[in-house]
Design a protein around this motif. Structure first.
Motif, mmCIF file in Angstrom:
data_model
loop_
_atom_site.group_PDB
_atom_site.id
_atom_site.type_symbol
_atom_site.label_atom_id
_atom_site.label_comp_id
_atom_site.label_asym_id
_atom_site.label_seq_id
_atom_site.Cartn_x
_atom_site.Cartn_y
_atom_site.Cartn_z
ATOM 1 N N ILE A 174 36.064 34.925 26.007
ATOM 2 C CA ILE A 174 36.774 33.721 26.456
ATOM 3 C C ILE A 174 37.950 33.370 25.537
ATOM 4 C CG2 ILE A 174 35.277 32.057 25.250
ATOM 5 C CD1 ILE A 174 35.801 31.321 28.785
ATOM 6 N N ASP A 175 37.907 33.867 24.276
ATOM 7 C CA ASP A 175 38.992 33.537 23.335
ATOM 8 C C ASP A 175 40.046 34.650 23.256
ATOM 9 O OD1 ASP A 175 37.443 35.393 22.071
ATOM 10 O OD2 ASP A 175 37.197 34.275 20.191
ATOM 11 N N ILE A 176 40.054 35.570 24.223
ATOM 12 C CA ILE A 176 41.109 36.601 24.229
ATOM 13 C C ILE A 176 42.467 35.890 24.334
ATOM 14 C CG2 ILE A 176 41.007 36.923 26.757
ATOM 15 C CD1 ILE A 176 41.796 39.837 26.349
ATOM 16 N N SER A 177 43.443 36.403 23.578
ATOM 17 C CA SER A 177 44.748 35.723 23.610
ATOM 18 C C SER A 177 45.533 36.157 24.846
ATOM 19 C CB SER A 177 45.540 36.058 22.343
ATOM 20 O OG SER A 177 45.963 37.414 22.398
ATOM 21 N N GLU A 178 46.544 35.364 25.190
ATOM 22 C CA GLU A 178 47.398 35.683 26.341
ATOM 23 C C GLU A 178 48.075 37.036 26.116
ATOM 24 O OE1 GLU A 178 49.628 32.367 28.150
ATOM 25 O OE2 GLU A 178 51.369 33.674 27.939
ATOM 26 N N GLU A 179 48.539 37.252 24.861
ATOM 27 C CA GLU A 179 49.221 38.519 24.545
ATOM 28 C C GLU A 179 48.308 39.719 24.760
ATOM 29 O OE1 GLU A 179 52.401 38.738 24.166
ATOM 30 O OE2 GLU A 179 52.445 36.558 24.340
ATOM 31 N N GLU A 180 47.063 39.584 24.334
ATOM 32 C CA GLU A 180 46.112 40.692 24.507
ATOM 33 C C GLU A 180 45.855 40.966 25.984
ATOM 34 O OE1 GLU A 180 42.610 40.891 21.442
ATOM 35 O OE2 GLU A 180 43.417 38.861 21.428
ATOM 36 N N LEU A 181 45.701 39.900 26.758
ATOM 37 C CA LEU A 181 45.452 40.072 28.202
ATOM 38 C C LEU A 181 46.669 40.722 28.868
ATOM 39 C CD1 LEU A 181 43.339 39.617 30.400
ATOM 40 C CD2 LEU A 181 44.293 37.357 30.797
ATOM 41 N N LEU A 182 47.868 40.300 28.456
ATOM 42 C CA LEU A 182 49.104 40.893 29.006
ATOM 43 C C LEU A 182 49.160 42.390 28.682
ATOM 44 C CD1 LEU A 182 51.658 38.056 28.190
ATOM 45 C CD2 LEU A 182 50.961 38.815 30.470
ATOM 46 N N LYS A 183 48.698 42.739 27.477
ATOM 47 C CA LYS A 183 48.678 44.153 27.067
ATOM 48 C C LYS A 183 47.745 44.952 27.976
ATOM 49 C CE LYS A 183 49.410 44.176 22.322
ATOM 50 N NZ LYS A 183 48.748 44.042 21.027
ATOM 51 N N ILE B 208 50.418 35.227 33.803
ATOM 52 C CA ILE B 208 49.518 36.359 34.076
ATOM 53 C C ILE B 208 49.767 36.898 35.490
ATOM 54 C CG2 ILE B 208 47.091 37.022 34.371
ATOM 55 C CD1 ILE B 208 47.983 36.609 31.404
ATOM 56 N N LYS B 209 49.890 35.992 36.448
ATOM 57 C CA LYS B 209 50.123 36.419 37.843
ATOM 58 C C LYS B 209 51.415 37.225 37.945
ATOM 59 C CE LYS B 209 47.850 32.529 40.120
ATOM 60 N NZ LYS B 209 48.126 31.231 40.756
ATOM 61 N N LEU B 210 52.427 36.804 37.191
ATOM 62 C CA LEU B 210 53.722 37.494 37.239
ATOM 63 C C LEU B 210 53.683 38.831 36.503
ATOM 64 C CD1 LEU B 210 56.214 34.525 36.754
ATOM 65 C CD2 LEU B 210 55.755 35.804 38.845
ATOM 66 N N ALA B 211 52.702 38.987 35.595
ATOM 67 C CA ALA B 211 52.631 40.228 34.813
ATOM 68 C C ALA B 211 51.989 41.365 35.609
ATOM 69 C CB ALA B 211 51.835 39.984 33.535
ATOM 70 N N VAL B 212 51.180 41.005 36.609
ATOM 71 C CA VAL B 212 50.528 42.045 37.413
ATOM 72 C C VAL B 212 51.604 42.786 38.211
ATOM 73 C CG1 VAL B 212 48.905 42.461 39.320
ATOM 74 C CG2 VAL B 212 48.366 40.747 37.570
ATOM 75 N N ASP B 213 51.538 44.114 38.188
ATOM 76 C CA ASP B 213 52.525 44.908 38.923
ATOM 77 C C ASP B 213 52.433 44.550 40.414
ATOM 78 O OD1 ASP B 213 53.996 47.902 38.392
ATOM 79 O OD2 ASP B 213 53.580 47.270 40.454
ATOM 80 N N ILE C 82 46.677 43.142 44.633
ATOM 81 C CA ILE C 82 45.946 43.044 45.910
ATOM 82 C C ILE C 82 45.529 41.610 46.239
ATOM 83 C CG2 ILE C 82 45.235 45.459 46.004
ATOM 84 C CD1 ILE C 82 42.584 44.702 44.765
ATOM 85 N N ASP C 83 45.654 40.681 45.283
ATOM 86 C CA ASP C 83 45.439 39.260 45.584
ATOM 87 C C ASP C 83 46.616 38.676 46.364
ATOM 88 O OD1 ASP C 83 42.999 38.089 44.685
ATOM 89 O OD2 ASP C 83 43.639 38.341 42.606
ATOM 90 N N GLY C 84 47.770 39.341 46.269
ATOM 91 C CA GLY C 84 48.961 38.810 46.929
ATOM 92 C C GLY C 84 49.513 37.569 46.246
ATOM 93 N N PHE C 85 49.302 37.449 44.931
ATOM 94 C CA PHE C 85 49.730 36.255 44.190
ATOM 95 C C PHE C 85 51.182 36.355 43.694
ATOM 96 C CE2 PHE C 85 45.172 35.083 42.557
ATOM 97 C CZ PHE C 85 44.870 34.579 43.804
ATOM 98 N N HIS C 86 51.677 37.594 43.491
ATOM 99 C CA HIS C 86 53.005 37.777 42.908
ATOM 100 C C HIS C 86 54.083 37.533 43.966
ATOM 101 C CE1 HIS C 86 56.372 39.613 40.854
ATOM 102 N NE2 HIS C 86 55.634 39.740 39.760
ATOM 103 N N PRO C 87 55.175 36.812 43.604
ATOM 104 C CA PRO C 87 56.217 36.552 44.617
ATOM 105 C C PRO C 87 56.836 37.831 45.187
ATOM 106 C CG PRO C 87 56.862 35.700 42.440
ATOM 107 C CD PRO C 87 55.435 36.152 42.330
ATOM 108 N N MET C 88 56.798 38.933 44.412
ATOM 109 C CA MET C 88 57.374 40.198 44.894
ATOM 110 C C MET C 88 56.333 41.087 45.578
ATOM 111 S SD MET C 88 60.536 40.150 44.019
ATOM 112 C CE MET C 88 61.099 41.851 43.940
ATOM 113 N N SER C 89 55.094 40.595 45.682
ATOM 114 C CA SER C 89 54.034 41.420 46.262
ATOM 115 C C SER C 89 54.322 41.692 47.741
ATOM 116 C CB SER C 89 52.691 40.691 46.139
ATOM 117 O OG SER C 89 51.670 41.458 46.717
#
Ligand code: GUN
Length: 266
Positions: free
Chosen positions: A63-72, A101-106, A111-118
């Motif tokens: 739960i304490d993973i940093s944003e940077e680590e998750l982005l990595k 995070i949503k914007l970082a997903v390719d 497959i969630d369809g969350f990204h504006p470019m999805s």
């Protein structure tokens, strides 16, 4: 056809299609929050994937993973050619910016369809439209009322109903009771996603030909309840449980198949 049967039938078709593919479609679920609702959703997604022959890997992070680590971690998945889809289970802990995070997903793995470019559509609204079409519901020129304006359901739902040529009205927490009653009375299609147990009940008037799609999942002492009371005097009302949740899960599998085919250039 009731939703349970419809979803089962669609899953059988997917299973047959997947068995013929040259490579097994794969996706990753990243889970940071260990709350009961997240665990239940994740369990359901893994079960569905296993049923139809899709590979799924769950990556649980402290739960304490940093944003940077998750982005990595997201970046590693982006560069793995064998992964067709990535889900980052929401909600995330407060110290992580969900939008970032949503914007970082390719977009091609989203497959969630969350990204504006999805290229893919958000699962709940798309699942609802597909199901209503299978029930031969007419959209063109019909009055659709969406109650709730969330980013996951209300807003994309309104957009998809517009695409189907409905007259769309979005109502929300600041809508007066009087206006709410007016729009509901004239609605052909009502989609409700506000998380208020049995908000739609006999105190409103409905068209007998109306369709009510209940996205609410409310945990009460009497079990799971929707945002609409069961058995309202309309032509079609989706149940809770055994309703929209199943459609969302089915659409996630369909989105993954679309991501797979896009990647394979078909
Ligand atoms: N949390 C609740 N619903 C969803 C969903 O559809 N996708 C993701 N990633 N998280 C969720």
């Amino acid at each position: 056809m009731i939703i349970k049967e419809y979803v089962q039938q669609q899953k059988e078709l997917l299973k047959e299609e997947i068995a013929k593919l040259e490579r097994v479609p794969s996706f990753i679920i990243m889970q940071v929050n260990d709350d009961a609702a997240s665990c239940a959703y994740v369990k359901g997604k893994i079960k569905d994937a296993n049923e139809v022959g899709i590979n799924v890997e769950l990556k649980k992070f402290p739960i304490d993973i940093s944003e940077e680590e998750l982005l990595k971690e997201i970046d590693i998945v982006k560069h793995n050619p064998n992964i067709d889809g990535l889900i980052v289970q929401m909600p995330l802990p407060k110290h992580i910016n969900e939008e970032r995070i949503k914007l970082a997903v390719d977009p091609s793995q989203d497959i969630d369809g969350f990204h504006p470019m999805s290229k893919l559509l958000p699962c709940t609204p798309k699942g609802i439209i597909d199901y209503l079409k299978s029930e031969n519901v007419n959209f063109v020129g019909k009055n659709a009322v969406v109650i709730g304006r969330s980013n996951i359901v209300g807003k994309p739902m309104a957009k998809l109903l517009l695409r189907e040529h409905c007259n769309v009205t979005v109502l929300h927490s600041r809508t007066t009771r009087e206006d709410m009653a007016f729009y509901i009375k004239h609605a052909d299609i009502i989609v409700i996603a506000i998380g208020k147990t049995e908000f739609l009940n006999e105190s409103f008037e409905y068209k007998p030909s109306a369709v009510i799609v209940d996205v609410g999942i409310n945990r009460t002492e009497e079990g799971l309840k929707g945002d609409a009371k069961r058995g309202l005097p309309v032509a079609l009302q989706t149940p809770v449980p055994g309703g929209v949740g199943l459609l969302t899960r089915l659409t996630l599998l369909k989105n993954l198949m679309d991501a797979y085919h896009n990647k394979m250039g078909k």
